[in-house]
Design a protein around this motif. Structure first.
Motif, PDB file in Angstrom:
ATOM      1  N   TRP A   1       0.847  -1.195   0.000  1.00  0.00           N
ATOM      2  CA  TRP A   1       0.000   0.000   0.000  1.00  0.00           C
ATOM      3  C   TRP A   1       0.886   1.250   0.000  1.00  0.00           C
ATOM      4  CZ3 TRP A   1      -5.453   0.737   0.622  1.00  0.00           C
ATOM      5  CH2 TRP A   1      -6.195  -0.469   0.564  1.00  0.00           C
ATOM      6  N   HIS A   2       0.439   2.258  -0.745  1.00  0.00           N
ATOM      7  CA  HIS A   2       1.176   3.518  -0.818  1.00  0.00           C
ATOM      8  C   HIS A   2       0.175   4.661  -0.824  1.00  0.00           C
ATOM      9  CE1 HIS A   2       3.682   0.385  -2.648  1.00  0.00           C
ATOM     10  NE2 HIS A   2       4.727   1.068  -2.184  1.00  0.00           N
ATOM     11  N   GLU A   3       0.673   5.840  -0.496  1.00  0.00           N
ATOM     12  CA  GLU A   3      -0.182   7.019  -0.489  1.00  0.00           C
ATOM     13  C   GLU A   3       0.543   8.197  -1.114  1.00  0.00           C
ATOM     14  OE1 GLU A   3      -2.874   9.761   2.580  1.00  0.00           O
ATOM     15  OE2 GLU A   3      -1.616   8.132   3.339  1.00  0.00           O
ATOM     16  N   GLU A   4      -0.187   8.937  -1.996  1.00  0.00           N
ATOM     17  CA  GLU A   4       0.376  10.099  -2.662  1.00  0.00           C
ATOM     18  C   GLU A   4      -0.464  11.323  -2.326  1.00  0.00           C
ATOM     19  OE1 GLU A   4       2.968  10.733  -4.310  1.00  0.00           O
ATOM     20  OE2 GLU A   4       3.812   8.803  -4.941  1.00  0.00           O
TER      21      GLU A   4
ATOM     22  N   LYS B   1       3.247   7.626 -12.453  1.00  0.00           N
ATOM     23  CA  LYS B   1       3.921   6.466 -11.877  1.00  0.00           C
ATOM     24  C   LYS B   1       3.739   5.268 -12.815  1.00  0.00           C
ATOM     25  CE  LYS B   1       4.050   6.196  -7.518  1.00  0.00           C
ATOM     26  NZ  LYS B   1       3.772   6.040  -6.074  1.00  0.00           N
TER      27      LYS B   1
ATOM     28  N   TYR C   1      -0.912  -3.673  -6.836  1.00  0.00           N
ATOM     29  CA  TYR C   1      -0.361  -2.452  -6.275  1.00  0.00           C
ATOM     30  C   TYR C   1      -1.509  -1.526  -5.898  1.00  0.00           C
ATOM     31  CZ  TYR C   1       2.472   1.807  -5.946  1.00  0.00           C
ATOM     32  OH  TYR C   1       3.096   2.954  -5.509  1.00  0.00           O
ATOM     33  N   TYR C   2      -1.493  -0.981  -4.668  1.00  0.00           N
ATOM     34  CA  TYR C   2      -2.568  -0.125  -4.152  1.00  0.00           C
ATOM     35  C   TYR C   2      -2.015   1.270  -3.885  1.00  0.00           C
ATOM     36  CZ  TYR C   2      -5.009  -4.533  -3.343  1.00  0.00           C
ATOM     37  OH  TYR C   2      -5.609  -5.756  -3.503  1.00  0.00           O
ATOM     38  N   GLU C   3      -2.706   2.266  -4.393  1.00  0.00           N
ATOM     39  CA  GLU C   3      -2.285   3.654  -4.208  1.00  0.00           C
ATOM     40  C   GLU C   3      -3.474   4.452  -3.686  1.00  0.00           C
ATOM     41  OE1 GLU C   3       0.731   5.499  -4.047  1.00  0.00           O
ATOM     42  OE2 GLU C   3       1.031   5.547  -6.210  1.00  0.00           O
TER      43      GLU C   3
END
Length: 954
Positions: free
Chosen positions: A331-334, A341, A351-353
């Protein structure tokens, strides 16, 4: 190109109507079987489809669609669904040029529908696929309630539905009128209103279930699904604006159909593989199977309409609602406004954003693009996030799918592009518990990624006005876009007419890679189904795209509130400069494609004004002025008729006394351009006729001798009879028109008229040259006598100087006495056949009348092979025209007579009527030309009779 998967074969069906229509046929398509099949003896259990060819179309054009359907049935045998394709042979008749064919073909199509319906054990509704005029033919059978009950859906391909491309025939115009009147009682027509804006909705909306339930479908035909498609800018035969109809349920251009995204020319639409696949996927989707294995088309129109929207407008994305997410890994956060990306080698795991919704209030729009994510994948969500205690990262346990808001962009370089434009303000107000948007990129080995662009609409929405036609130079809309941005929108006001051409330039600046991909979506708010895409991939391409509208803006429509929209889906690897300019090349090309049918009416208007000027201006015989080919043609008076007709049209509309003129609410610029072209064309054709009279008169006479097999003496006798007794010329040509067709009589009349004029011109030139030679001889003799008389006078003066009597200089008198013929010639006017400019104009009008009757003549020639009698709608006007011409030649017209004022008014009236009523209905020019001939003949004959009865009135 669609290739056949087996050898195409056609089995002819036999039924009673074959004797009534000997040149028509109905065939069943199959492949691979060497043994001939007999559909009359077979048990047909597929869903029936009939292909209806169009103008000069062949029944073999069905092979592309039918072969794809056979292949699809073989590849998916588990479905148990297959289609039975039938095709009709109309003997490749020119139905777009001659309307008499349409009624004949319509009767045969009804027989075919009844015959095919009788081949099936169970009632099986039929789908009609019509190409070109075949689509109009398929639509017209709905007017018969006995036939319409057998029809499930009609798909028209590049068909002029509500108006013909060229209305050359009264029967064709009547066919369209009758079909429109009958459908207006049996179909619900849709008309754009002042608030209509199809660009605001994601797709075209079908009839609601409530409105369908309230209708009496036994009396209404709204249960029949009508789908129309157009080829776009590459179709030079049928303009895009003609391919839609107010009775349609759905319209789509091939350039905007998913999985096609290409503009098709008129013929390639029937064999374009992408397009044939879409049609067959739709047909398979609406097909159902009975327990006995037979296949039929579903009668549920709502379901069929949803399928049509999915295949022709926008692919249906499954709405999954809320889903539970089990994993908290990867998990990622922008928090940035612009994100680009990508993963060049793909992803091993999903992939989780997370993208936060808590932005400044001015950032109301969000554009997000997923690259190489499967179209059916569920990749965009909204959710309420939680913070994990161990890592401090945000994650979501439950998310709501937003993939149904995603739109697919045409594929470029094998990259799938899915873009969603979201309104953050509405999202925050509607789903107050949401904190983030979630982007899920699925695992795979292919390059994948996403682009994000959060922005203030004030910075990205560009409002411009369509430049005026006299504006020159390029104007900058935006000097440089923001780095990493992916969406801009341009709103264009005052782009309201099809001839207007706007060229928009998208120039790449500071690119990270040599190649890029920019897709522009064009949407016209009042024209449903005309959305199209244009893609730029390299600086080597011309960086501009042409923008125009397919149909005229409806009356009282406000383009300031509902402008034409251009959505720019940019590649974030570049910055761009966006500019625009008025495109004269595009405007002129659109005028040619959209309005070339107006030229005959304007050409006749010009000739009528020229004729009026020639009747007022008679040149002296025996002078070079009488041989000028441009007498009356170098004029601009006819332009006043154009502007006067526009004013008079408003008067007619308000008074409602005269018949309503054609509703052509285009700019006066179009009429002026077309009319100036007609003036130039009239000058060129007049010079061409004079050139033919000068150089090729004898050659054409010899050619006529060979064709008619007359001897030289026989031709001289024939010409002498026609010259001295032209009434025989009129009787002969009228007899040919009545016995054969009007076109053949007009052709014979044109040849005779030209030969008579050529012969008269040859004699006139010979007389002119002999006269000039005689004048030179007389002058030479006169000068010699004058010199001798001068010597005698001098010697007499020396001998008798006291004689004071005056000496008279009688040289002028001698000249007058020696040249009495020249003086008499100067006093005479070029009347009769020697008024060549007048007769050249009449000959040009006769040529136009002949060309207008070419379709009828071709139909008559083809019908002779099968013994079919076809109506000739212009026989009456032909008789009037030929009678008038023979009368004019008989009385040696034109003569310098009184009453020219009344004649001028009548010719002006004919010129105005041609512009008010004949620009679209070209066949009405037959009446205008015949009326002009009759008016001139009556004026010459009555005035001559009056002067004979009352000699003192001269």
């Amino acid at each position: 190109m669609t290739y056949m998967f087996g050898e195409p074969r056609f089995a002819r069906l036999q039924f009673k109507a074959n004797n009534q229509f000997p040149n028509y046929g109905l065939y069943y398509y199959y492949e691979g079987v060497r043994q001939p099949l007999d559909p009359n003896k077979m048990r047909m259990n597929g869903a029936p489809v009939i292909f209806v060819p169009g103008n000069a179309g062949s029944y073999k054009q069905v092979r592309s669609m039918a072969s794809v359907a056979l292949r699809k049935a073989r590849e998916h045998p588990g479905l148990g669904i297959h289609l039975d394709y039938y095709t009709i042979d109309f003997d490749e008749e020119l139905s777009a040029l001659y309307g008499g064919y349409m009624y004949h073909q319509q009767s045969f199509l009804k027989y075919c529908i009844r015959t095919i319906a009788s081949l099936y054990r169970h009632p099986s509704p039929i789908v009609l696929i019509g190409h070109s005029m075949g689509g109009k033919l398929a639509q017209s059978v709905l007017t018969d309630t006995d036939i319409s009950q057998h029809i499930n859906a009609i798909i028209s391909i590049s068909t002029p539905l509500d108006n013909p491309v060229l209305s050359l025939d009264a029967h064709l115009s009547q066919f369209y009128k009758e079909t429109h009147e009958k459908l207006s009682y049996t179909r619900t027509a849709t008309q754009p209103t002042t608030t209509t804006n199809v660009c605001q909705s994601m797709h075209q909306r079908p009839l609601s279930e409530q409105s369908m339930a309230n209708q009496d479908l036994s009396a209404k035909l709204d249960n029949v699904l009508l789908i129309s498609t157009g080829g776009g800018n590459r179709d030079l035969l049928v303009q895009a604006g003609l391919t839609t109809s107010q009775f349609n349920d759905l319209h789509a251009m091939t350039s905007a159909i998913p999985r096609v995204s290409l503009s098709c020319d008129h013929l390639s639409a029937v064999w374009c593989l992408q397009f044939t696949l879409v049609i067959n996927r739709f047909l398979f989707n609406i097909s159902q199977r009975r327990e006995d294995g037979s296949v039929f088309f579903s009668n549920d129109k709502q379901r069929n309409m949803q399928s049509a929207l999915m295949y022709f407008v926008k692919p249906k994305t499954r709405y999954h609602g809320s889903i539970n997410i089990q994993t908290h890994n990867n998990w990622h956060e922008e928090r940035h406004l612009v994100i680009n990306k990508f993963f060049a080698n793909g992803l091993r795991n999903d992939y989780y954003e997370l993208i936060g919704l808590g932005r400044q209030p001015r950032y109301k729009k969000l554009a997000i693009e997923a690259v190489n994510v499967d179209n059916d994948a569920n990749w965009l969500f909204g959710c309420e996030s939680y913070k994990e205690n161990a890592t401090g990262k945000n994650y979501c346990d439950k998310a709501t799918s937003l993939t149904h808001l995603v739109q697919r962009v045409p594929i470029v370089d094998d990259d799938l592009r899915n873009i969603a434009i979201l309104d953050l303000h509405n999202l925050r107000q509607t789903f107050k518990q949401w904190t983030h948007l979630l982007v899920r990129l699925p695992a795979g080995s292919q390059r994948t990624g996403y682009n994000l662009d959060i922005y203030d609409p004030k910075d990205r929405f560009l409002d411009i006005r369509m430049p005026r036609w006299y504006a020159s130079g390029r104007r900058i809309a935006i000097n440089e876009t923001v780095q990493g941005s992916i969406h801009y929108r341009m709103r264009i006001a005052d782009l309201v007419e099809p001839y207007q051409g706007l060229r928009v330039h998208v120039e790449p600046l500071k690119c990270l890679k040599p190649n890029y991909r920019v897709t522009v979506r064009v949407c016209v708010p009042w024209a449903s189904g005309f959305e199209r895409y244009h893609t730029l991939t390299s600086p080597k391409q011309k960086p501009g795209l042409y923008v125009n509208v397919p149909t005229l803006m409806p009356r009282h429509y406000n383009t300031t509130l509902n402008p034409v929209l251009l959505d720019f889906y940019l590649d974030p690897i570049c910055r761009y400069r966006i500019s625009y300019e008025y495109s004269y090349a595009d405007a002129l090309s659109r005028i040619v494609l959209e309005f070339y049918g107006w030229l005959p009416a304007h050409f006749i208007c010009v000739l009528l004004i020229v004729l009026r000027m020639q009747l007022d201006h008679f040149e002296e015989a025996g002078s070079l002025k009488s041989l000028r080919p441009y007498i009356g043609y170098l004029q601009y008076t006819s332009l006043y008729v154009v502007t006067g007709c526009r004013l008079f049209k408003k008067l007619i509309m308000n008074m409602k006394i005269l018949p309503i003129p054609e509703q052509l609410d285009y700019s006066v610029n179009v009429s002026i351009i077309i009319h100036c072209t007609a003036i130039g064309l009239s000058v060129v054709t007049a010079f061409a006729f004079w050139f033919c009279l000068t150089l090729f008169g004898n050659s054409l006479q010899r050619l006529a001798l060979r064709l008619t097999r007359l001897s030289t003496s026989g031709s001289n006798i024939m010409l002498s009879i026609m010259t001295h007794l032209p009434i025989t010329y009129g009787i002969l040509t009228i007899g040919v028109a009545l016995g054969a067709c009007s076109g053949l009589g007009l052709l014979l009349a044109f040849i005779f008229y030209f030969l008579m004029l050529s012969n008269a011109y040859k004699d006139y030139v010979e007389d002119y040259l002999w006269q000039k030679a005689a004048n030179l001889v007389h002058k030479a003799v006169g000068i010699g006598k004058k010199s001798n008389s001068n010597k005698d006078d001098q010697s007499a003066a020396v001998a008798n100087t006291s004689d004071q009597s005056p000496v008279s200089n009688d040289g002028d008198d001698q000249q007058k006495l020696l040249n009495p013929d020249e003086k008499q010639a100067k006093d005479e006017l070029c009347v009769g056949l020697r008024n060549f400019s007048f007769h050249v104009t009449l000959l040009l009008m006769l040529l136009i009348l002949l060309l207008l009757n070419v379709p009828t003549s071709l139909a008559w020639i083809r019908s002779r092979k099968h013994g079919v009698v076809l109506p000739d709608s212009s026989i009456r006007t032909t008789i009037v025209a030929l009678s008038s011409i023979s009368l004019l030649l008989q009385i040696r017209a034109p003569q310098k007579l009184r009453g020219n004022l009344i004649l001028s008014i009548l010719l002006y009236a004919c010129a105005g009527i041609s512009l008010l009523y004949c620009q679209m209905a070209i066949y009405r020019l037959n009446f205008i030309i015949a009326g002009a001939f009759a008016v001139i003949a009556m004026h010459q004959a009555l005035q001559k009779l009056y002067e004979r009865l009352f000699p003192s009135a001269k």
